[in-house]
Design an enzyme around this catalytic site. Structure first.
Site, PDB file in Angstrom:
ATOM      1  N   HIS A 211     -16.018  73.014 -12.158  1.00  0.00           N
ATOM      2  CA  HIS A 211     -14.990  72.694 -11.168  1.00  0.00           C
ATOM      3  C   HIS A 211     -13.663  73.380 -11.426  1.00  0.00           C
ATOM      4  O   HIS A 211     -12.725  73.206 -10.652  1.00  0.00           O
ATOM      5  CB  HIS A 211     -14.772  71.177 -11.104  1.00  0.00           C
ATOM      6  CG  HIS A 211     -14.070  70.638 -12.306  1.00  0.00           C
ATOM      7  ND1 HIS A 211     -14.718  70.394 -13.484  1.00  0.00           N
ATOM      8  CD2 HIS A 211     -12.766  70.331 -12.518  1.00  0.00           C
ATOM      9  CE1 HIS A 211     -13.846  69.941 -14.380  1.00  0.00           C
ATOM     10  NE2 HIS A 211     -12.656  69.901 -13.822  1.00  0.00           N
TER      11      HIS A 211
HETATM   12  C1  UD1 Z   1      -8.573  67.261 -11.618  1.00  0.00           C
HETATM   13  C2  UD1 Z   1      -7.755  67.637 -12.851  1.00  0.00           C
HETATM   14  C3  UD1 Z   1      -8.664  68.293 -13.890  1.00  0.00           C
HETATM   15  C4  UD1 Z   1      -9.865  67.438 -14.184  1.00  0.00           C
HETATM   16  C5  UD1 Z   1     -10.587  67.128 -12.891  1.00  0.00           C
HETATM   17  C6  UD1 Z   1     -11.784  66.256 -13.141  1.00  0.00           C
HETATM   18  C7  UD1 Z   1      -5.414  68.253 -12.442  1.00  0.00           C
HETATM   19  C8  UD1 Z   1      -4.471  69.386 -12.405  1.00  0.00           C
HETATM   20  N1  UD1 Z   1      -6.699  68.582 -12.531  1.00  0.00           N
HETATM   21  O1  UD1 Z   1      -8.988  68.491 -11.028  1.00  0.00           O
HETATM   22  O2  UD1 Z   1      -7.926  68.488 -15.069  1.00  0.00           O
HETATM   23  O3  UD1 Z   1     -10.730  68.131 -15.057  1.00  0.00           O
HETATM   24  O4  UD1 Z   1      -9.682  66.464 -12.006  1.00  0.00           O
HETATM   25  O5  UD1 Z   1     -12.453  65.931 -12.005  1.00  0.00           O
HETATM   26  O6  UD1 Z   1      -4.990  67.116 -12.399  1.00  0.00           O
HETATM   27  N2  UD1 Z   1     -11.222  65.776  -3.871  1.00  0.00           N
HETATM   28  C9  UD1 Z   1     -12.012  64.992  -3.058  1.00  0.00           C
HETATM   29  N3  UD1 Z   1     -12.255  63.714  -3.463  1.00  0.00           N
HETATM   30  C10 UD1 Z   1     -11.755  63.190  -4.595  1.00  0.00           C
HETATM   31  C11 UD1 Z   1     -10.947  64.006  -5.405  1.00  0.00           C
HETATM   32  C12 UD1 Z   1     -10.698  65.286  -5.041  1.00  0.00           C
HETATM   33  O7  UD1 Z   1     -12.503  65.412  -2.040  1.00  0.00           O
HETATM   34  O8  UD1 Z   1     -12.024  62.014  -4.884  1.00  0.00           O
HETATM   35  C13 UD1 Z   1     -10.971  67.169  -3.485  1.00  0.00           C
HETATM   36  C14 UD1 Z   1      -9.625  67.328  -2.855  1.00  0.00           C
HETATM   37  O9  UD1 Z   1      -9.779  67.908  -1.610  1.00  0.00           O
HETATM   38  C15 UD1 Z   1      -8.834  68.238  -3.774  1.00  0.00           C
HETATM   39  C16 UD1 Z   1      -9.884  68.847  -4.673  1.00  0.00           C
HETATM   40  O10 UD1 Z   1     -11.031  68.005  -4.612  1.00  0.00           O
HETATM   41  O11 UD1 Z   1      -8.121  69.225  -3.079  1.00  0.00           O
HETATM   42  C17 UD1 Z   1      -9.388  68.930  -6.072  1.00  0.00           C
HETATM   43  O12 UD1 Z   1      -8.854  67.665  -6.532  1.00  0.00           O
HETATM   44  P1  UD1 Z   1      -7.595  67.612  -7.508  1.00  0.00           P
HETATM   45  O13 UD1 Z   1      -7.359  66.223  -7.954  1.00  0.00           O
HETATM   46  O14 UD1 Z   1      -6.465  68.353  -6.926  1.00  0.00           O
HETATM   47  O15 UD1 Z   1      -8.033  68.463  -8.769  1.00  0.00           O
HETATM   48  P2  UD1 Z   1      -9.442  68.573  -9.513  1.00  0.00           P
HETATM   49  O16 UD1 Z   1      -9.970  69.945  -9.311  1.00  0.00           O
HETATM   50  O17 UD1 Z   1     -10.326  67.418  -9.178  1.00  0.00           O
END
Ligand code: UD1
Length: 366
Positions: A211
């Site tokens: 991811h």
């Molecule tokens: C985040 C953490 C990362 C961790 C990871 C574990 C930061 C900078 N990054 O990254 O360190 O390893 O979580 O999972 O804090 N989304 C959904 N549903 C959810 C959550 C996210 O659809 O429940 C989608 C959103 O559209 C978002 C994307 O996933 O834009 C990324 O989510 P985000 O929390 O920004 O960062 P992660 O890549 O999950």
């Protein structure tokens, strides 16, 4: 008077870190009054609520519901909402975990209101400032009052950065506390059900999680990885539970790369299911931080598809190695020849980290 402490969680890897500490300090109501706060950085059922269920965590007292956005939007929203909670609760201490945006946002907000901050999983460094997590780690550690590190390299990094030794406590890896307790809850019949559901056999499959923006945000590099996994699955089943970030980028191309039923591209798994698979995988291919640690504890070969790691102890003592798309075949050959290194479990990765943290906090004037 008990220490009123807000425990902050936001994203999936935080939930396994908050659970053991909440359970431990809850046992001492005359010493602690814990409050769980969930920022809502991760909000999908499979990324959040399912973990609260598997970890026996109660509903959080506060859910900030911040959702997704750019880094600035997400961090800013958390700060605005968390400030209101701090003003209302007036806690003695805020505990933040790991390196996600919620960790940075809540530590900064608390410090500016003169609330002491403890950081669990302090001191890890990848030295890669292109990772948002590295920025989160450095800022959080620089302003935290109490730094709980998972391994000695964490202490060394903090001392090098000028943090006073008396603020640093090497307590071990709190995520291993959750791993130890979930392993006790996984019995043979649960395992059978997981393997049946996934149509896999024990010790004959590859478990994949990816991811990181560097691997999945660019469609071309994600496409190369998917093609590689599809080819690999002709030799051995490959199971790939897909993180939402990866899913967004994979959309539309996944069908092009899945040529056979041995390449299983799934929704994110629950914690209990994932650990069951991890325990019996031939090897794991990942870019996650926590999975590098879990595989070291479980003695499962781990190939980390990254140029660096903030968890070097999983390489020097554990079963982890860094790989690139160019070196991955060579490393896989070592595994299939039974020549993978034997790891050992690092000091204090023993399921008792939460207890050590609680003991230290009890002895402090906060
Ligand atoms: C985040 C953490 C990362 C961790 C990871 C574990 C930061 C900078 N990054 O990254 O360190 O390893 O979580 O999972 O804090 N989304 C959904 N549903 C959810 C959550 C996210 O659809 O429940 C989608 C959103 O559209 C978002 C994307 O996933 O834009 C990324 O989510 P985000 O929390 O920004 O960062 P992660 O890549 O999950």
């Amino acid at each position: 008077m008990p220490i009123k402490v807000i425990l902050v969680a936001g994203a999936r890897p935080n939930f396994m870190k908050i659970a053991p500490l909440w359970m431990e300090i809850k046992r001492f109501p005359s010493d602690f009054e814990p409050i769980i706060l969930h920022t809502g950085q991760h909000y999908d059922y499979e990324m959040s609520k399912a973990f609260f269920e598997d970890l026996d965590l109660p509903e959080p007292e506060y859910f900030l519901d911040v959702g997704s956005g750019t880094h600035a939007e997400q961090t800013g929203k958390i700060m605005v909402e968390f400030e209101k909670v701090l003003q209302k609760e007036n806690p003695h201490l805020v505990v933040v975990f790991g390196d996600v945006n919620s960790t940075l946002a809540c530590s900064v907000t608390a410090k500016k209101l003169f609330v002491p901050v403890a950081h669990v999983e302090a001191g890890l460094r990848s030295s890669d400032m292109t990772m948002p997590e590295e920025i989160n780690r450095k800022v959080t550690d620089a302003i935290s009052d109490i730094l709980f590190t998972p391994s000695k390299d964490g202490d060394e990094n903090l001392i090098r950065e000028g943090i006073e030794r008396n603020r640093i406590h090497m307590v071990g890896n709190i995520m291993i506390d959750s791993l130890v307790s979930i392993l006790k809850k996984i019995d043979h019949s649960y395992e059978d059900a997981v393997f049946q559901k996934c149509a896999l056999q024990r010790n004959h499959f590859v478990l994949v999680t990816l991811h990181r923006p560097s691997n999945v945000d660019d469609k071309k590099s994600l496409g190369t990885i998917m093609k590689f996994l599809d080819t690999l699955s002709l030799r051995m089943p490959v199971i790939f539970p897909v993180h939402p970030r990866t899913k967004k980028n994979i959309k539309g191309i996944d069908k092009d790369f899945v040529s056979n039923s041995q390449f299983k591209v799934l929704e994110p798994l629950r914690y209990k299911e994932f650990i069951t698979l991890e325990k019996y995988s031939t090897f794991v291919l990942t870019d996650s931080g926590g999975i590098q640690e879990e595989t070291t504890f479980l003695n499962i070969p781990c190939l980390t598809l990254r140029p660096n790691t903030e968890r070097p102890i999983t390489i020097t003592e554990g079963t982890n190695e860094l790989v690139s798309m160019a070196s991955i075949e060579e490393k896989m050959d070592l595994i299939s020849l039974g020549k993978w290194k034997q790891g050992k479990i690092p000091e204090f990765w023993d399921g008792k980290t939460a207890q050590r943290i609680a003991d230290i906090l009890k002895g402090m004037e906060i």
